[in-house]
Design a protein around this motif. Sequence first.
Motif, PDB file in Angstrom:
ATOM      1  N   LYS A  47      30.988  23.140  35.654  1.00 30.18           N
ATOM      2  CA  LYS A  47      31.070  21.782  35.103  1.00 30.18           C
ATOM      3  C   LYS A  47      29.899  20.932  35.568  1.00 30.18           C
ATOM      4  O   LYS A  47      29.392  20.090  34.819  1.00 30.18           O
ATOM      5  CB  LYS A  47      32.400  21.130  35.496  1.00 30.18           C
ATOM      6  CG  LYS A  47      33.584  21.597  34.665  1.00 30.18           C
ATOM      7  CD  LYS A  47      34.780  20.663  34.779  1.00 30.18           C
ATOM      8  CE  LYS A  47      35.413  20.709  36.132  1.00 30.18           C
ATOM      9  NZ  LYS A  47      36.698  19.958  36.150  1.00 30.18           N
ATOM     10  N   VAL A  50      26.827  21.662  33.268  1.00 31.33           N
ATOM     11  CA  VAL A  50      26.796  21.192  31.875  1.00 31.33           C
ATOM     12  C   VAL A  50      27.199  19.732  31.719  1.00 31.33           C
ATOM     13  O   VAL A  50      27.000  19.154  30.647  1.00 31.33           O
ATOM     14  CB  VAL A  50      27.691  22.069  30.971  1.00 31.33           C
ATOM     15  CG1 VAL A  50      27.178  23.505  30.957  1.00 31.33           C
ATOM     16  CG2 VAL A  50      29.152  22.032  31.418  1.00 31.33           C
ATOM     17  N   ARG A  51      27.746  19.130  32.761  1.00 33.87           N
ATOM     18  CA  ARG A  51      28.112  17.711  32.676  1.00 33.87           C
ATOM     19  C   ARG A  51      27.136  16.825  33.446  1.00 33.87           C
ATOM     20  O   ARG A  51      26.705  15.785  32.936  1.00 33.87           O
ATOM     21  CB  ARG A  51      29.527  17.484  33.220  1.00 33.87           C
ATOM     22  CG  ARG A  51      30.619  18.175  32.421  1.00 33.87           C
ATOM     23  CD  ARG A  51      31.990  17.733  32.905  1.00 33.87           C
ATOM     24  NE  ARG A  51      33.067  18.431  32.201  1.00 33.87           N
ATOM     25  CZ  ARG A  51      34.344  18.054  32.255  1.00 33.87           C
ATOM     26  NH1 ARG A  51      34.693  16.993  32.963  1.00 33.87           N
ATOM     27  NH2 ARG A  51      35.267  18.742  31.597  1.00 33.87           N
ATOM     28  N   THR A  64      30.182  29.075  28.029  1.00 29.92           N
ATOM     29  CA  THR A  64      29.981  27.676  28.418  1.00 29.92           C
ATOM     30  C   THR A  64      28.616  27.195  27.955  1.00 29.92           C
ATOM     31  O   THR A  64      28.482  26.076  27.440  1.00 29.92           O
ATOM     32  CB  THR A  64      30.126  27.518  29.935  1.00 29.92           C
ATOM     33  OG1 THR A  64      31.444  27.916  30.331  1.00 29.92           O
ATOM     34  CG2 THR A  64      29.893  26.078  30.364  1.00 29.92           C
ATOM     35  N   ALA A  68      27.863  24.227  25.268  1.00 25.70           N
ATOM     36  CA  ALA A  68      27.036  23.087  25.662  1.00 25.70           C
ATOM     37  C   ALA A  68      25.836  22.927  24.727  1.00 25.70           C
ATOM     38  O   ALA A  68      25.505  21.818  24.299  1.00 25.70           O
ATOM     39  CB  ALA A  68      26.579  23.261  27.113  1.00 25.70           C
ATOM     40  N   ARG A  71      26.437  21.386  21.455  1.00 21.09           N
ATOM     41  CA  ARG A  71      26.700  19.959  21.554  1.00 21.09           C
ATOM     42  C   ARG A  71      25.491  19.194  22.077  1.00 21.09           C
ATOM     43  O   ARG A  71      25.617  18.047  22.521  1.00 21.09           O
ATOM     44  CB  ARG A  71      27.939  19.731  22.421  1.00 21.09           C
ATOM     45  CG  ARG A  71      29.211  20.221  21.728  1.00 21.09           C
ATOM     46  CD  ARG A  71      30.381  20.403  22.658  1.00 21.09           C
ATOM     47  NE  ARG A  71      31.602  20.767  21.905  1.00 21.09           N
ATOM     48  CZ  ARG A  71      31.880  21.992  21.485  1.00 21.09           C
ATOM     49  NH1 ARG A  71      31.059  23.006  21.750  1.00 21.09           N
ATOM     50  NH2 ARG A  71      32.979  22.236  20.795  1.00 21.09           N
ATOM     51  N   LYS A  73      23.335  19.702  24.624  1.00 19.33           N
ATOM     52  CA  LYS A  73      23.007  19.561  26.047  1.00 19.33           C
ATOM     53  C   LYS A  73      21.596  20.112  26.310  1.00 19.33           C
ATOM     54  O   LYS A  73      21.218  21.159  25.773  1.00 19.33           O
ATOM     55  CB  LYS A  73      24.020  20.290  26.918  1.00 19.33           C
ATOM     56  CG  LYS A  73      25.472  19.870  26.678  1.00 19.33           C
ATOM     57  CD  LYS A  73      25.698  18.390  26.912  1.00 19.33           C
ATOM     58  CE  LYS A  73      27.154  18.009  26.701  1.00 19.33           C
ATOM     59  NZ  LYS A  73      27.399  16.562  26.855  1.00 19.33           N
ATOM     60  N   HIS A 147      35.015  23.374  30.744  1.00 24.43           N
ATOM     61  CA  HIS A 147      33.781  22.985  31.422  1.00 24.43           C
ATOM     62  C   HIS A 147      33.033  21.929  30.620  1.00 24.43           C
ATOM     63  O   HIS A 147      32.499  20.971  31.182  1.00 24.43           O
ATOM     64  CB  HIS A 147      32.872  24.213  31.627  1.00 24.43           C
ATOM     65  CG  HIS A 147      33.413  25.207  32.595  1.00 24.43           C
ATOM     66  ND1 HIS A 147      33.398  26.562  32.359  1.00 24.43           N
ATOM     67  CD2 HIS A 147      34.007  25.047  33.804  1.00 24.43           C
ATOM     68  CE1 HIS A 147      33.938  27.197  33.386  1.00 24.43           C
ATOM     69  NE2 HIS A 147      34.326  26.308  34.265  1.00 24.43           N
ATOM     70  N   VAL A 148      32.959  22.114  29.307  1.00 24.49           N
ATOM     71  CA  VAL A 148      32.233  21.186  28.435  1.00 24.49           C
ATOM     72  C   VAL A 148      33.188  20.060  28.059  1.00 24.49           C
ATOM     73  O   VAL A 148      34.203  20.279  27.385  1.00 24.49           O
ATOM     74  CB  VAL A 148      31.703  21.909  27.182  1.00 24.49           C
ATOM     75  CG1 VAL A 148      31.026  20.935  26.230  1.00 24.49           C
ATOM     76  CG2 VAL A 148      30.731  23.022  27.597  1.00 24.49           C
TER      77      VAL A 148
END
Length: 297
Positions: A47, A50-51, A64, A68, A71, A73, A147-148
């Motif tokens: 997490k 990707v965050r 993951t 990501a 979207r 990332k 995670h995402v």
Amino acid sequence: MNASQRIPLHMLLGNYPSTQALKDGTVRSDLVELEFADVPRPNNAFKRVVRDFEFDVAELAIITFLMAKARGKPLVLLPAVMIGRFQHPYILYNAERGTLSPYELNGRRIGLRSYSVTTATWVRGILQSDYGLDLASVEWTTFEEPHVAEFVDPPNVHRAPAGKELMQMLLDGEIDAAIVGDGAKSDPRIKTLFADPAAEAQAWHSRNQAIQINHMVVAKQSLLDTHPEAVREVFRLLEESRRVAASSGGKAEPAFGLEANRRNIEVAIDYCVRQNLIDRRLSVDELFDDVTRVLGA
């Protein structure tokens, strides 16, 4: 270049035979200085990858990463596989409550750590593609959020009540099967859903001409924009560390390089699309950039 001039990089990387020489300093660099995150199990920090984009370079689960990337990332894939394994041994059932086959899961209850984790995605893809599982018919019980952050679990995914444990729920009959990343447990009641996981894995490989990737390596786009040479150096160090392990009799590792992994990634993308984890079919090439695409070629 002396130590004070080396490019400092914060890196998430697991402890494996293939990474030991890099992490213990046997393999060194005059260009980059790696600071390894104190995280015994890299998946516990995915997490943060990707965050929070906490790491310059990171080991990351392929599913993951795909979620990501779809979207937007700012992460770029390196063609470096850290873990690749067949997932057939990782779905279990309680034989004390009767036999269960891969064809008998429609309408059942299946527990797993989190819906979108990579092992679970591979297992669902196998069951959906090869055994006719209707994913929407299953009641999925999870214990962690995705995670995402932007991903919303399907409506038939429910969080386990507080205090519950996955394997105990399986033993108590609260779920019919469990997807467990570390495989079969020592309890004699617990059996693998596939009676012969190795044979099933070989058959899957023959049909798909692929391996099931778990973890690869990613870099932040900002690092590639400012220090592409640092990313090339990290890849070189990973390759060299693998060679050291191999020279000591280590097991054969999945190949590095884009073309060596193109088919593997294509199948991962297909499973993500079919399970609605991503809303468009990514191309393999867009996962890389001009720097990482040629690494290991």
